[in-house]
Enzyme design. Sequence first.
Site, PDB file in Angstrom:
ATOM      1  CB  THR A 125      -0.919   0.009   1.236  1.00  0.00           C
ATOM      2  OG1 THR A 125      -1.647  -1.209   1.295  1.00  0.00           O
ATOM      3  CG2 THR A 125      -1.880   1.173   1.190  1.00  0.00           C
ATOM      4  CE1 TYR A 163     -16.673  -1.218  -5.417  1.00  0.00           C
ATOM      5  CE2 TYR A 163     -16.766  -3.116  -6.882  1.00  0.00           C
ATOM      6  CZ  TYR A 163     -17.270  -1.903  -6.454  1.00  0.00           C
ATOM      7  OH  TYR A 163     -18.383  -1.380  -7.058  1.00  0.00           O
ATOM      8  CE1 TYR A 176      -2.043  -4.854   5.406  1.00  0.00           C
ATOM      9  CE2 TYR A 176      -1.623  -4.397   3.104  1.00  0.00           C
ATOM     10  CZ  TYR A 176      -1.830  -3.947   4.384  1.00  0.00           C
ATOM     11  OH  TYR A 176      -1.818  -2.605   4.656  1.00  0.00           O
ATOM     12  NE  ARG A 184      -4.378   1.400   3.619  1.00  0.00           N
ATOM     13  CZ  ARG A 184      -4.236   2.616   3.087  1.00  0.00           C
ATOM     14  NH1 ARG A 184      -4.896   2.903   1.969  1.00  0.00           N
ATOM     15  NH2 ARG A 184      -3.465   3.512   3.637  1.00  0.00           N
ATOM     16  CE  LYS A 195       1.272  -4.344   6.555  1.00  0.00           C
ATOM     17  NZ  LYS A 195       1.501  -3.479   5.360  1.00  0.00           N
ATOM     18  CB  ILE A 211       5.020  -4.865   7.279  1.00  0.00           C
ATOM     19  CG1 ILE A 211       5.481  -6.327   7.135  1.00  0.00           C
ATOM     20  CG2 ILE A 211       5.126  -4.130   5.947  1.00  0.00           C
ATOM     21  CD1 ILE A 211       4.689  -7.145   6.138  1.00  0.00           C
TER      22      ILE A 211
END
Length: 294
Positions: A47, A110, A136, A141, A164, A206
């Site tokens: 990202t 989405y 992740y 998000r 993550k 991270i």
Amino acid sequence: MSEPLFRGVLPALVTPFRNGAVDEDAFVSLVERQIAGGVHGLVPVGTTGETATLSHEEHRRVVELCVQTARGRVPVIAGAGSNSTAEAIELVQHAKQVGADAALVVTPYYNRPSQEGLYAHYAAINEAVQLPVLVYNVPARTSVDISNATLLRLSKLPNIVGVKDATGDLGRASLQRVECGEDWVLLSGNDDQGLGYVAQGGHGCISVTCNVAPELVARMYDDALSGQWQGALYGQDRLIRLHKALFSDASPAPAKFAMAQLGLCTDEVRLPITPCSEAARAEVLVGMREAGLI
């Protein structure tokens, strides 16, 4: 107890731009600076690397540059996620072909798959490519949260090696340690919570802040993972305002502003991200001063 496959701090590398194009020279210099600063791995095109606005050609080139520059000195975990399973497989295959050590695959965004769909997505990647994969999980998000129960199922697949975790739920680390076993890699995705995540049994972070202050962040995680908690807490206190400031506007605009102050790259970002606001810049400068960077 076995050593985790990945540990410590791994910068979520920014992708520097100059005049609209990827600044390859600046990127190579950034990678060298991170390695010299003592980081434990590298994560290109996540990202923070603005992968959403990179072309496929640019994405692949940045991964190749990272692997070539690292030259095996630290592991490279290449961002390789998509909300299309077929596209994610292609990106993971490319990461393997160019010599990355693992892939970081975000939960599909989405289209909001079910837990069964999430399992099937990662299972298909596991079957298609023989490369370690970190899941992740960043619900803020992606609008989807992969459950601990689904991660437990995935942990039994040979190429799905860890997570993550950017959920903000620190208790998940403890639950996953119990359920997924000691070989399951636990990396935080939140700089401000990374130390607490390690205290709950996580293996590292991270990090966005590492782009700006690799030596300080690496030292903090070295201290934490060796049980030197006073030193780690001192590092966290020194960095906390910077951790917060780097998310005072849409990321990675504040990080790139900070790096521009250090002469590392331009502060150029790609739409729909815009350069950070004056208020955010002020916060970043305060954080940098408190960390002793300026």
